[in-house]
Design a protein around this motif. Structure first.
Motif, PDB file in Angstrom:
ATOM      1  N   ASP A 152      -8.746  -0.940  -0.813  1.00  0.00           N
ATOM      2  CA  ASP A 152      -8.253  -0.419   0.462  1.00  0.00           C
ATOM      3  C   ASP A 152      -6.899   0.260   0.284  1.00  0.00           C
ATOM      4  OD1 ASP A 152      -8.429  -0.272   3.454  1.00  0.00           O
ATOM      5  OD2 ASP A 152      -6.590  -1.447   3.287  1.00  0.00           O
ATOM      6  N   ASP A 196      -7.513   3.657  -1.321  1.00  0.00           N
ATOM      7  CA  ASP A 196      -8.604   4.448  -0.735  1.00  0.00           C
ATOM      8  C   ASP A 196      -9.723   4.656  -1.754  1.00  0.00           C
ATOM      9  OD1 ASP A 196      -7.408   4.792   1.795  1.00  0.00           O
ATOM     10  OD2 ASP A 196      -6.137   6.376   0.997  1.00  0.00           O
ATOM     11  N   ARG A 212       0.844  -1.204   0.000  1.00  0.00           N
ATOM     12  CA  ARG A 212       0.000   0.000   0.000  1.00  0.00           C
ATOM     13  C   ARG A 212       0.878   1.251   0.000  1.00  0.00           C
ATOM     14  NH1 ARG A 212      -5.226   1.727   2.624  1.00  0.00           N
ATOM     15  NH2 ARG A 212      -4.978   3.970   2.936  1.00  0.00           N
TER      16      ARG A 212
END
Length: 335
Positions: free
Chosen positions: A175, A178, A73
């Protein structure tokens, strides 16, 4: 030591525990950044930025996702920031004295492309993939694939790599970015369509296995033809639709006749070369060294070739600044 104890120590500011936790992921994160950015140098810079950001924010790592997913991420978003803000390397002018290149077939868009040393792929492309992965890891590091990725819009690129190359679920990717699952699926559909327009046709012959006798035979013929400046022998090795590019120079040549004209100009100049084998992006590669009157051979660049069956379907030449990444010297002594 169990991971939970390392996480507790790292959250408390133990740098050695953090290093022990994250080091197993360094290589694959570097390759991920390379796919996203197309540049070996930029990937290394963003990897270091990712690790610094992870260290600074590790106190907030709650373990809701795996450590690997959490690092991806951070890396993905750092790559997206780099794509938005970085000034890509400018195109470079032709700089071979005494040789005038023929008119190119077209001017390339991805002049910042750089090769990735195979020596750094160990442990990076044999990691376990998620169930959504659609590409073999060896295919997804090839120069053709990485080049095709670079022309996608940044978020489409990120979604495609995370979903189709690494196999993360849509919910995990949403996720990381976002976003929503619906937005991720929409971006993936557009990215797949854009990528397929850029990749070689599916009916092309597959390359021989890496380091196999079949690959070795083609490589030997290429080296013999190039070092002896035998244009006919070189052209006989090329597919009809062979492609040649020279980042950071934007000149691109497509088709056997166009590539033959380019090579004829190089060979006709009287230059003689030695090729030193290495590997880049899972493909045969060669440091190119030009002979000089003193006997010293100066490095002029790095060739990477892509194969289809028993022919060469692409030749990509990079400037000599990349030679040290492959453990190759700037020059070779006289023989």
């Amino acid at each position: 030591m169990v991971t939970t104890e390392l996480i507790t120590r790292a959250r408390a500011g133990d740098g050695e525990a953090f290093r022990e936790l994250t080091e197993p992921h360094h290589r694959e994160l570097q390759v991920h950044c390379y796919r996203m950015l197309g540049s070996f140098q930029d990937a290394e810079d963003v990897l270091q930025d990712t690790l610094l950001a992870a260290w600074q924010s590790f106190g907030g790592f709650e373990g809701r996702a795996s450590l690997r997913t959490w690092l991806y991420r951070i890396a993905t978003n750092r790559c997206l920031n780099a794509r938005r803000s970085a000034a890509r390397r400018p195109a470079k002018e032709w700089d071979v004295p005494g040789v005038q290149p023929p008119e190119p077939t077209r001017l390339g868009e991805v002049v910042w492309l750089e090769p990735f040393p195979d020596a750094l792929l160990e442990g990076a492309i044999d990691v376990p993939l998620g169930p959504e992965a659609r590409y073999e890891q060896s295919e997804s590091i090839s120069l053709a694939f990485v080049t095709a990725l670079q022309v996608l819009p940044p978020r489409q690129l990120a979604v495609l790599v995370l979903r189709d190359v690494l196999g993360f679920h849509a919910s995990e990717v949403a996720d990381m970015l976002d976003s929503t699952v619906e937005s991720v699926n929409s971006a993936l559909k557009r990215a797949r369509a854009g990528l397929q327009r850029r990749l070689p046709t599916a009916d092309r012959e597959r390359p021989p296995a890496s380091c196999s006798p079949s690959e070795d035979a083609i490589v030997a013929k290429f080296v013999q033809a190039y070092e002896s400046a035998d244009l006919d022998a070189l052209v006989a090795l090329l597919t009809d639709d062979v492609f040649m590019s020279m980042p950071p120079m934007p000149l691109e040549y497509e088709g056997r006749d166009a590539v033959a004209r380019f090579c004829a100009g190089i060979f006709g100049s009287g230059r003689k070369f030695d090729l030193v084998p290495t590997r880049a992006n899972g493909q045969p590669a060669f440091g190119s060294y030009v002979h000089t009157p003193t006997g010293i051979r100066h490095g002029t660049g790095l060739f990477v070739i892509a194969l289809a069956g028993d022919r060469i379907r692409a030749m990509i030449r990079f400037d000599n600044g990349v030679l040290p990444w492959f453990g190759l010297p700037r020059s070779l002594p006289s023989r």
